[in-house]
Design a protein around this motif. Sequence first.
Motif, short mmCIF file in Angstrom:
data_model
loop_
_atom_site.label_atom_id
_atom_site.label_comp_id
_atom_site.label_asym_id
_atom_site.label_seq_id
_atom_site.Cartn_x
_atom_site.Cartn_y
_atom_site.Cartn_z
N ALA A 67 -52.55 105.82 113.24
CA ALA A 67 -52.29 104.40 112.96
C ALA A 67 -50.98 103.95 113.61
N ILE A 68 -51.02 102.78 114.24
CA ILE A 68 -49.81 102.20 114.83
C ILE A 68 -48.94 101.66 113.69
N ILE A 69 -47.68 102.10 113.66
CA ILE A 69 -46.74 101.69 112.60
C ILE A 69 -45.60 100.84 113.13
N GLY A 70 -45.60 100.56 114.42
CA GLY A 70 -44.56 99.75 115.02
C GLY A 70 -44.73 99.72 116.52
N SER A 71 -43.79 99.08 117.19
CA SER A 71 -43.82 99.09 118.65
C SER A 71 -42.40 99.07 119.18
N CYS A 72 -42.28 99.48 120.43
CA CYS A 72 -40.98 99.51 121.09
C CYS A 72 -41.24 99.41 122.58
N GLY A 73 -40.41 98.68 123.28
CA GLY A 73 -40.60 98.62 124.72
C GLY A 73 -39.74 97.58 125.39
N PHE A 74 -40.09 97.34 126.64
CA PHE A 74 -39.30 96.48 127.52
C PHE A 74 -39.99 95.15 127.75
N LEU A 75 -39.18 94.11 127.88
CA LEU A 75 -39.67 92.78 128.22
C LEU A 75 -38.64 92.13 129.14
N ASN A 76 -39.04 91.04 129.76
CA ASN A 76 -38.15 90.32 130.67
C ASN A 76 -37.56 91.24 131.74
N LEU A 77 -38.41 92.06 132.32
CA LEU A 77 -38.00 93.01 133.35
C LEU A 77 -37.57 92.26 134.61
N GLU A 78 -36.39 92.56 135.08
CA GLU A 78 -35.85 92.00 136.33
C GLU A 78 -35.84 93.11 137.37
N LYS A 79 -36.93 93.22 138.14
CA LYS A 79 -37.06 94.32 139.11
C LYS A 79 -35.93 94.34 140.12
N GLN A 80 -35.59 93.20 140.66
CA GLN A 80 -34.58 93.12 141.71
C GLN A 80 -33.24 93.69 141.23
#
Length: 188
Positions: free
Chosen positions: A85-98
């Motif tokens: 069961a998924i109990i949360g999330s974590c990760g990246f957003l607004n990635l600025e590749k340059q």
Amino acid sequence: MYRHKLIFPQSFPTIHTERLILKQATIEDAEDMHIYLSNETVCRYMGIDAHETIEDTKGEIKWYHDIFKEQTGIRWGISLKDDPAIIGSCGFLNLEKQHCRTEIGYELHHDHWRKGIMSEAIAAVLRYGFQEMYLNRIEAIIDPANTSSVQLLENVDFVREGLLREYDLGQNGFDDVFIYSILKRDFK
């Protein structure tokens, strides 16, 4: 001229830690995720309203898939090794590749707070970002009232850089936020 190239994963990576599996969330996970995303206490500092319907949660999962497809972020569902069961999330957003930088975001079912789960997940996500994606900087935007998140970030070596005045438009007007960051050279 200095060159640094960010590498975005071609397929969604799964990360294993001592107690956790960080994996791609799917529509089949919507009911598990709806339990915590419909909780006002969990959503208080996320910048979103608590989900009222399962469709709201399916929309969140769609957003996870969209940011990965667009290569603007990657969000892992968090599960315990002994329970899928998924109990949360974590990760990246607004990635600025340059600029090889991104923002980190996370949330966790309230039944699992204060057990070191999010510290373990964040450490794994940071390691992936710095070692596999070649990020140089990871930022966090935090409501100053969210003292648990402030403590969490400081415990994993994020540095508070300052206060961004009236940065976010919230339910009661414009809100101040703290900006935190961790650099690749500082990651242990």
